[in-house]
Scaffold this motif. Structure first.
Motif: not given
Length: 136
Positions: A51-58
Motif C-alpha cells: 500500500w505504501r508503494t501504491l500510494e507513492v506511485l499514485q
C-alpha cells in the motif's frame, strides 16, 4: 547484471494489476479483476509495503498527469539494467494505458521515492548495522 552487461526483463511489472491503481486499501478487489480470483496472490500485495508503494506511485502519477500503470512501467524502464518489461494487457484500454509509459520521464527523485516506498525490510543483521551506522 550491470557489472556484466546483462539485461533484466521483469515479469509481472504491474504486480498482477495491483500497481494499476484500481485497488483501494481496506477494500476487497473490484469485481472481475484478476486478484479477485487469486486471493492468495492479492494477500501478497495487501501489506504495508504494497500500500505504501501504491500510494507513492499514485502521487507521482498525479504529479506527471498520467496513470499509475504508466508510472510503474516507467519506473522499471528507468533502471539501467532493465531492457524491457512484459505486461499482460487484457484489453485495448490496458494496452493504451501501458504504452503511455514510453512518454513518462521520471526524475531521479521520483525513482528514489518509489525505491524507498517499495524497499523490503532487510531484517537482522542489516537493519542493526544500518542503525549503528546512522549514529556514527
Amino acid at each position: 547484471c550491470k557489472q556484466f552487461g546483462l539485461g533484466v526483463l521483469p515479469w509481472s511489472p504491474l504486480a498482477a494489476g495491483f500497481l494499476s491503481g484500481k485497488y483501494a486499501k481496506d477494500q476487497p478487489p473490484p469485481p472481475g479483476v484478476r486478484l479477485e480470483k487469486w486471493k492468495e496472490r492479492f494477500a501478497d500485495f495487501d501489506s504495508p509495503r504494497g500500500w505504501r508503494t501504491l500510494e507513492v506511485l499514485q502521487a507521482i502519477a498525479r504529479e506527471h498527469s498520467t496513470t499509475p500503470s504508466a508510472v510503474a512501467l516507467a519506473w522499471l524502464l528507468a533502471k539501467p539494467t532493465v531492457s524491457s518489461v512484459i505486461f499482460g494487457a487484457r484489453s485495448l484500454e490496458q494496452l493504451d494505458d501501458n504504452l503511455k509509459a514510453a512518454d513518462v520521464k521520471l526524475a531521479t527523485a521520483d525513482v528514489q521515492r518509489l525505491d524507498e516506498a517499495s524497499a523490503f525490510p532487510l531484517g537482522y543483521p542489516y537493519q542493526f548495522i544500518g542503525n549503528i551506522q546512522k549514529r556514527w
